[in-house]
Design an enzyme around this catalytic site. Sequence first.
Site, PDB file in Angstrom:
ATOM      1  N   ASP A 104      39.227  23.186  23.977  1.00  0.00           N
ATOM      2  CA  ASP A 104      38.525  21.894  23.908  1.00  0.00           C
ATOM      3  C   ASP A 104      38.704  21.136  22.593  1.00  0.00           C
ATOM      4  OD1 ASP A 104      37.757  22.846  26.342  1.00  0.00           O
ATOM      5  OD2 ASP A 104      35.650  23.099  25.843  1.00  0.00           O
ATOM      6  N   TRP A 135      32.787  22.913  20.949  1.00  0.00           N
ATOM      7  CA  TRP A 135      32.014  23.178  19.761  1.00  0.00           C
ATOM      8  C   TRP A 135      31.785  24.669  19.620  1.00  0.00           C
ATOM      9  CZ3 TRP A 135      28.147  19.333  22.183  1.00  0.00           C
ATOM     10  CH2 TRP A 135      28.589  18.022  21.958  1.00  0.00           C
ATOM     11  N   VAL A 173      28.957  26.383  21.678  1.00  0.00           N
ATOM     12  CA  VAL A 173      28.997  26.379  23.140  1.00  0.00           C
ATOM     13  C   VAL A 173      30.351  26.913  23.637  1.00  0.00           C
ATOM     14  CG1 VAL A 173      28.734  25.007  25.245  1.00  0.00           C
ATOM     15  CG2 VAL A 173      27.428  24.398  23.208  1.00  0.00           C
ATOM     16  N   CYS A 174      31.377  26.104  23.483  1.00  0.00           N
ATOM     17  CA  CYS A 174      32.661  26.407  24.118  1.00  0.00           C
ATOM     18  C   CYS A 174      33.493  27.434  23.366  1.00  0.00           C
ATOM     19  CB  CYS A 174      33.456  25.120  24.310  1.00  0.00           C
ATOM     20  SG  CYS A 174      32.626  23.962  25.415  1.00  0.00           S
ATOM     21  N   VAL A 175      33.000  27.890  22.205  1.00  0.00           N
ATOM     22  CA  VAL A 175      33.636  29.023  21.528  1.00  0.00           C
ATOM     23  C   VAL A 175      32.806  30.289  21.721  1.00  0.00           C
ATOM     24  CG1 VAL A 175      34.423  29.950  19.315  1.00  0.00           C
ATOM     25  CG2 VAL A 175      34.767  27.537  19.838  1.00  0.00           C
TER      26      VAL A 175
END
Length: 220
Positions: A27, A121, A124-126
């Site tokens: 992302d 971010w 969240v996405c990490v």
Amino acid sequence: MFNLADVQAGPSSDLLTPDNSMMLFVDHQPQMFFGASSADRAGVINATVGLAKSARVFDVPVVLSTVAAESFSGPILPQLREIFPKLEVVDRTTMNAWEDPALVDAVRATGRSKIILSGLWTEVCVVLPAVSALAQGYEVYVVADASAGVTPEAHAHAMQRMAAAGAVPVTWLQVLLELQRDWARSETYAPTLEVVKEHGGAYGMGVVYAQSMIGSHAGG
């Protein structure tokens, strides 16, 4: 048990190598950068591109992923697309990349057990795929400076959560030099220093200075 008889020159199996690791970029997209305020955005981009070029130098397998690229978040960072022009980008609806079967299949297809993970971010996405991959037996190395969160606190707490779960925090330059690890490896010596000069900040300028004043082999 520590035994002096077992002590010998050699690397730990915990170290990253071109043969045991892969990189997952999650992302790095415009909309996600808009909200990422934990670090200087230009610095995050520089670290991300330096990390990607490190993968290219050592032929480390790469998986690129986006979330809602066409409907919300925008395309993947153009510099990443330029480095990997033929690599398919896995676009998802899930915030947790590890809940997307196509992405997990792509990671599994690399055959590597160590995931070098970066993204936006952090909180969240990490953190979500990191914790999920760890639970399934992967070793996860989170590239802190190629990732960013909404606030410094969000980034820091996410890094702490991942470390507590077993992830290893690293930086992009650390990854590059760990992959090289021996300046006698002539096939990647010059390409490694080129990445350092382009993205390594003061260290890169030091290499430029040393090579110009001392000679082409002054960087190691």
